[in-house]
Design a protein around this motif. Structure first.
Motif, short mmCIF file in Angstrom:
data_model
loop_
_atom_site.label_atom_id
_atom_site.label_comp_id
_atom_site.label_asym_id
_atom_site.label_seq_id
_atom_site.Cartn_x
_atom_site.Cartn_y
_atom_site.Cartn_z
N UNK A 111 -4.22 1.50 15.91
CA UNK A 111 -4.88 1.88 17.00
C UNK A 111 -4.49 0.91 18.32
N UNK A 112 -3.55 0.22 18.40
CA UNK A 112 -3.13 -0.72 19.47
C UNK A 112 -3.79 -1.85 19.48
N UNK A 113 -4.78 -2.32 18.47
CA UNK A 113 -5.23 -3.56 18.71
C UNK A 113 -4.44 -4.69 18.03
N UNK A 114 -4.92 -5.88 18.22
CA UNK A 114 -4.31 -7.21 18.02
C UNK A 114 -4.31 -7.31 16.43
N UNK A 115 -2.94 -7.18 15.85
CA UNK A 115 -3.02 -7.58 14.24
C UNK A 115 -1.45 -7.63 14.29
N UNK A 116 -0.96 -8.52 13.62
CA UNK A 116 0.32 -9.04 13.65
C UNK A 116 1.25 -8.58 12.47
N UNK A 117 0.27 -7.94 11.42
CA UNK A 117 0.90 -7.63 10.16
C UNK A 117 2.05 -6.53 10.16
N UNK A 118 2.98 -7.10 9.68
CA UNK A 118 4.49 -6.15 9.65
C UNK A 118 4.03 -4.77 8.93
N UNK A 119 4.73 -3.81 9.21
CA UNK A 119 4.77 -2.63 8.41
C UNK A 119 5.28 -2.78 7.21
N UNK A 120 4.94 -1.86 5.82
CA UNK A 120 5.50 -2.10 4.52
C UNK A 120 6.24 -0.76 4.21
N UNK A 121 7.41 -0.96 3.95
CA UNK A 121 8.11 0.31 3.62
C UNK A 121 7.50 0.81 2.48
N UNK A 122 7.13 2.26 2.46
CA UNK A 122 6.72 2.81 1.52
C UNK A 122 7.23 2.85 0.02
N UNK A 123 8.32 3.09 -0.06
CA UNK A 123 9.03 3.15 -1.44
C UNK A 123 8.85 1.78 -2.30
N UNK A 124 9.21 0.75 -1.28
CA UNK A 124 9.27 -0.54 -1.77
C UNK A 124 7.92 -1.03 -2.39
N UNK A 125 6.89 -1.01 -1.55
CA UNK A 125 5.70 -1.15 -2.11
C UNK A 125 4.86 -0.54 -3.39
N UNK A 126 5.21 0.80 -2.92
CA UNK A 126 4.62 1.61 -4.24
C UNK A 126 5.27 1.31 -5.45
N UNK A 127 6.51 1.04 -5.48
CA UNK A 127 7.44 0.71 -6.67
C UNK A 127 6.93 -0.62 -7.56
N UNK A 128 6.89 -1.56 -6.29
CA UNK A 128 6.46 -2.83 -6.60
C UNK A 128 5.12 -2.88 -7.25
N UNK A 129 4.11 -2.11 -6.64
CA UNK A 129 2.66 -2.20 -7.40
C UNK A 129 2.70 -1.77 -8.86
N UNK A 130 3.36 -0.43 -8.74
CA UNK A 130 3.58 0.14 -10.24
C UNK A 130 3.96 -0.87 -11.06
N UNK A 131 5.40 -1.50 -10.72
CA UNK A 131 6.01 -2.26 -11.74
C UNK A 131 5.20 -3.55 -12.35
N UNK A 132 4.65 -4.16 -11.28
CA UNK A 132 3.62 -5.17 -11.71
C UNK A 132 2.38 -4.77 -12.44
N UNK A 133 1.83 -3.71 -12.16
CA UNK A 133 0.64 -3.22 -12.91
C UNK A 133 0.94 -2.97 -14.21
N UNK A 134 2.17 -2.44 -14.40
CA UNK A 134 2.47 -1.89 -15.77
C UNK A 134 2.59 -3.25 -16.57
N UNK A 135 3.41 -4.30 -16.10
CA UNK A 135 3.80 -5.39 -16.87
C UNK A 135 2.41 -6.33 -17.17
N UNK A 136 1.53 -6.17 -16.10
CA UNK A 136 0.33 -7.07 -16.18
C UNK A 136 -0.74 -6.34 -16.85
#
Ligand SMILES: [Zn+2]
Length: 419
Positions: free
Chosen positions: A236-261
């Motif tokens: 929305x153009x407000x101040x937050x410096x958070x970088x964007x997250x690449x879709x495939x990367x974050x989704x796969x990472x979440x799935x991988x760690x969820x399954x193992x944990x």
């Protein structure tokens, strides 16, 4: 469809599962706008197990209804709406209708020659051809025709398939060529669609400001599409410096760690135990079943009395109507009782354990698998920028007890965040 809270949209989890399975079959996904940690997180897992069963049960039901129609199929009798190029001849069997058949041949030939769907549609309409319903052609009507193997003589009804049972309009090599072209076009569309499906919607949050992270896509200078999640506040153009997250990367990472944990043998046992506790609690409430059985008894008695009256010759104009009414009522009650009783044998602890264990062996690159894992097991994901290239990711799962996991960038070597 977006639900505002985690409350189920039906009076119990069984009905809810059945409705959700039906919605899913029709391509509707249910999202929850708010996702607080529920008191009994295993309830979500249980619901997901039940959904699978509801799908199975409703399919079985549909199958038995179709059994009668299958008798017709075995005699190759024309059923349902007629495909273009056919008419019903003697003994209700298919015969070729020459004008429609000519249109079908033109459609297949032009598509195989690489003509676009628009070109084909224009040609058909300009030459005065009509669909089987007498309308002008559009792109939708083409797809159905190009996929219909009736045109090479295949009779198909439900799970009955009989080859060379219908007079064919298209020869096999032409049909096969068209199928491979269709498959190629469809596969590339499906790939793009899957990419646009943001699996972590409503579950991924910006660790810096707490805003949800929203799916977004863009085109690079070289024309390549890319997909990512962006902090809603920053968007929305407000101040937050958070970088964007690449879709495939974050989704796969979440799935991988969820399954193992989450899906450890120990956890599976625990989840199944808690889910069974919920089921038993539900089953203890037999008031609905007892009420229904009482109703059934009353209705049977009324039917019996009416029958006795008919035997004695006491028939008024409304007797028959009333009897039909009561019989319909009995059918309804019996249906409700069957559904209540279905709950009992539906699930055992062994089945839940089996189902959860089967979850472990999915293909991590498969979007449907990723979706199932995220929908069922993941409650929320907070992601923080950590130094130059690093990330800190805090996962919360839909399980009681030890339900969070923090991953630092050093843990995610090999699948480092993109720049
Ligand atoms: Zn933010």
């Amino acid at each position: 469809m977006i639900m505002y809270t985690l409350d189920r949209f039906a009076r119990n989890r069984y009905d809810s599962a059945i409705y959700k399975a039906k919605l899913k079959k029709n391509g509707v996904r249910v999202f929850y706008a708010k996702q607080p940690m529920p008191d009994t997180p295993e309830g979500i897992i249980l619901e997901s197990v039940l959904e699978g069963y509801a799908e199975y049960y409703s399919e079985n039901l549909a199958r038995s209804i179709k059994r009668g129609l299958k008798e017709n199929a075995l005699h190759k009798i024309a059923m349902g709406s007629l495909a273009l190029g056919y008419k019903i001849g003697e003994n209700r069997q298919y015969e070729i209708e020459p004008v429609g058949a000519k249109a079908v041949q033109a459609i297949f030939t032009m598509y195989a020659e690489g003509k676009s769907q628009t070109e084909i549609v224009d040609w058909l309409n300009n030459n005065g051809f009509k669909t089987s319903r007498g309308n002008s052609f559009n792109k939708n009507s083409l797809g159905r025709i190009l996929r219909n193997d009736k045109y090479i003589g295949v009779y198909r009804y439900d799970d009955v398939t009989i080859e060379d049972a219908i007079p064919s309009i298209i020869d096999k090599p032409l049909f096969d060529k068209v199928q491979s072209l269709l498959h190629h076009n469809f596969a590339s569309r499906a790939r793009n669609k899957a990419k646009e499906d943001y699996l972590l919607s409503t579950k991924l949050f910006c660790g810096h400001c707490g805003s949800p992270m929203i799916g977004e896509s863009g085109t690079s200078k070289t024309g390549r599409m890319y997909y990512y999640y962006k902090c809603a506040k920053r968007k929305r153009g407000k101040s937050c410096e958070k970088k964007v997250e690449k879709k495939d990367w974050i989704e796969e990472l979440v799935v991988r760690y969820t399954v193992s944990h989450v899906l450890t043998d120990e956890n599976i046992e625990l989840i199944a135990t808690r889910a069974m506790e919920l089921i038993e609690k539900d089953l203890q409430d037999t008031s609905v079943l007892i009420g229904l059985q009482g109703l059934l008894k009353d209705t049977n008695k009324k039917i019996k009395n009416l029958m006795a009256a008919i035997e004695q010759g006491i028939i008024t104009s409304t007797t028959k109507e009333r009897l039909e009414e009561l019989e319909q009522e009995r059918l309804n009650i019996e249906g409700q009782i069957a559904r209540e009783e279905m709950k009992k044998p539906l699930l055992s602890k062994e089945r839940i354990v089996y189902w959860l264990t089967s979850f472990k062996s999915g293909d991590i690159k498969d979007v449907e698998y990723q979706r199932r894992i995220i929908d069922t097991l993941v409650n929320s994901v907070f992601v923080y920028d950590n130094g130059d290239k690093g990330r800190r990711i805090v996962l919360t799962f839909n399980v009681s007890g030890n339900n969070t996991l923090t991953i630092e960038s050093s843990d995610i070597e090999g699948i480092a965040p993109p720049k």
